[in-house]
Write a protein that holds these residues in place. Structure first.
Motif, PDB file in Angstrom:
ATOM      1  N   GLU A   1       0.827  -1.209   0.000  1.00 49.44           N
ATOM      2  CA  GLU A   1       0.000   0.000   0.000  1.00 49.44           C
ATOM      3  C   GLU A   1       0.867   1.268   0.000  1.00 49.44           C
ATOM      4  O   GLU A   1       1.779   1.416   0.830  1.00 49.44           O
ATOM      5  N   MET A   2       0.570   2.152  -0.939  1.00 45.94           N
ATOM      6  CA  MET A   2       1.312   3.408  -1.009  1.00 45.94           C
ATOM      7  C   MET A   2       0.352   4.582  -0.945  1.00 45.94           C
ATOM      8  O   MET A   2      -0.837   4.437  -1.220  1.00 45.94           O
ATOM      9  N   GLU A   3       0.899   5.737  -0.567  1.00 46.34           N
ATOM     10  CA  GLU A   3       0.082   6.928  -0.421  1.00 46.34           C
ATOM     11  C   GLU A   3       0.915   8.120  -0.898  1.00 46.34           C
ATOM     12  O   GLU A   3       2.115   8.178  -0.635  1.00 46.34           O
ATOM     13  N   GLU A   4       0.262   9.052  -1.586  1.00 48.58           N
ATOM     14  CA  GLU A   4       0.968  10.259  -2.031  1.00 48.58           C
ATOM     15  C   GLU A   4       0.706  11.403  -1.073  1.00 48.58           C
ATOM     16  O   GLU A   4      -0.424  11.619  -0.657  1.00 48.58           O
ATOM     17  N   ASP A   5       1.756  12.127  -0.727  1.00 49.34           N
ATOM     18  CA  ASP A   5       1.548  13.324   0.083  1.00 49.34           C
ATOM     19  C   ASP A   5       2.725  14.283  -0.135  1.00 49.34           C
ATOM     20  O   ASP A   5       3.733  13.909  -0.726  1.00 49.34           O
ATOM     21  N   TRP A   6       2.553  15.481   0.393  1.00 48.77           N
ATOM     22  CA  TRP A   6       3.555  16.529   0.192  1.00 48.77           C
ATOM     23  C   TRP A   6       4.810  16.267   1.006  1.00 48.77           C
ATOM     24  O   TRP A   6       4.729  15.843   2.153  1.00 48.77           O
ATOM     25  N   GLU A   7       5.954  16.566   0.404  1.00 52.57           N
ATOM     26  CA  GLU A   7       7.222  16.535   1.125  1.00 52.57           C
ATOM     27  C   GLU A   7       8.037  17.763   0.758  1.00 52.57           C
ATOM     28  O   GLU A   7       7.895  18.321  -0.326  1.00 52.57           O
ATOM     29  N   GLY A   8       8.885  18.108   1.681  1.00 60.53           N
ATOM     30  CA  GLY A   8       9.901  19.119   1.432  1.00 60.53           C
ATOM     31  C   GLY A   8      11.192  18.603   2.018  1.00 60.53           C
ATOM     32  O   GLY A   8      11.238  17.496   2.565  1.00 60.53           O
ATOM     33  N   CYS A   9      12.242  19.394   1.914  1.00 54.64           N
ATOM     34  CA  CYS A   9      13.548  18.922   2.387  1.00 54.64           C
ATOM     35  C   CYS A   9      14.421  20.138   2.657  1.00 54.64           C
ATOM     36  O   CYS A   9      14.459  21.058   1.835  1.00 54.64           O
ATOM     37  N   LEU A  10      15.111  20.143   3.797  1.00 54.53           N
ATOM     38  CA  LEU A  10      15.967  21.289   4.116  1.00 54.53           C
ATOM     39  C   LEU A  10      17.118  21.436   3.119  1.00 54.53           C
ATOM     40  O   LEU A  10      17.680  22.516   2.985  1.00 54.53           O
ATOM     41  N   SER A  11      17.428  20.370   2.391  1.00 60.64           N
ATOM     42  CA  SER A  11      18.484  20.442   1.369  1.00 60.64           C
ATOM     43  C   SER A  11      17.942  20.866   0.010  1.00 60.64           C
ATOM     44  O   SER A  11      18.716  21.052  -0.933  1.00 60.64           O
ATOM     45  N   VAL A  12      16.614  20.976  -0.099  1.00 57.20           N
ATOM     46  CA  VAL A  12      15.963  21.429  -1.344  1.00 57.20           C
ATOM     47  C   VAL A  12      15.028  22.565  -0.929  1.00 57.20           C
ATOM     48  O   VAL A  12      13.815  22.409  -0.897  1.00 57.20           O
ATOM     49  N   PRO A  13      15.602  23.713  -0.523  1.00 52.86           N
ATOM     50  CA  PRO A  13      14.789  24.719   0.155  1.00 52.86           C
ATOM     51  C   PRO A  13      13.705  25.313  -0.733  1.00 52.86           C
ATOM     52  O   PRO A  13      13.869  25.398  -1.943  1.00 52.86           O
ATOM     53  N   ASP A  14      12.607  25.672  -0.067  1.00 52.88           N
ATOM     54  CA  ASP A  14      11.548  26.456  -0.701  1.00 52.88           C
ATOM     55  C   ASP A  14      10.749  25.681  -1.756  1.00 52.88           C
ATOM     56  O   ASP A  14      10.062  26.263  -2.565  1.00 52.88           O
TER      57      ASP A  14
END
Ligand code: NI
Length: 177
Positions: free
Chosen positions: A94-107
């Motif tokens: 089972e997989m789910e899509e959701d938002w991610e961010g990353c301090l190494s890929v700012p903004d």
């Protein structure tokens, strides 16, 4: 304790697979100080997780914590978790899509599919063996951070880039999502 400098996308350290920490050195002062600095850096920049390569240390150390977090106001709290040499495997398909961010890929944010439930084996900061399962947002953060240990960024996990969004546009168009 020190706030460490965060490596940004394009820095080769983020693309190198990391070395495991020798179990006997987990309790050394050097590693314990590094873990403290990693935690302090995660908190300083309101991250929900941080991995060794993100602070220029190519080591299999990950810290995760969610308190009240202005970058992720809707997510449930996760107690401070230190994972050394983690091995992560999905518990089902089972997989789910959701938002991610990353301090190494700012903004930047983007929607990333992740396994909903994972089993995690790792050592904690005392060197004790951990074996537990995690689901939903905690499982997502574990997968994101353990990807950093393999030189993988969340962008690599996006099957399409059509949700890739700057923060200002995220707040304007997707913030209520
Ligand atoms: Ni990251």
């Amino acid at each position: 304790m020190a706030i460490l400098k965060i490596a940004q996308m394009g820095n080769p350290v983020l693309r190198h697979p990391t070395d495991p920490v020798p179990v006997k050195s987990i309790t050394s002062a050097v590693l314990q100080n590094f873990i403290d600095d990693l935690i302090a850096t995660m908190r300083e920049y309101n991250g929900v997780g941080l991995a060794g390569p993100q602070v220029h240390e190519s080591l299999q150390v990950v810290v995760i914590e969610v308190q009240e977090n202005p970058r992720y106001p809707q997510v449930p709290p996760i107690p401070l978790t230190v994972l050394i040499n983690p091995v992560v495997e999905p518990l089902n398909d089972e997989m789910e899509e959701d938002w991610e961010g990353c301090l190494s890929v700012p903004d930047i944010r983007g929607k990333v599919p992740r396994y909903r439930e994972v089993r995690v084996r790792a050592h904690d900061r005392e060197g004790k063996q951990l074996d537990f399962s995690a689901k939903d947002f905690f499982a997502r953060v574990i997968q994101h951070e353990s990807d950093h240990l393999q030189g993988i960024l969340f962008l690599d996990r996006m099957p399409k880039l059509d949700t890739l969004t700057y923060m200002a546009e995220y707040q304007r168009y997707w913030g209520a999502d």
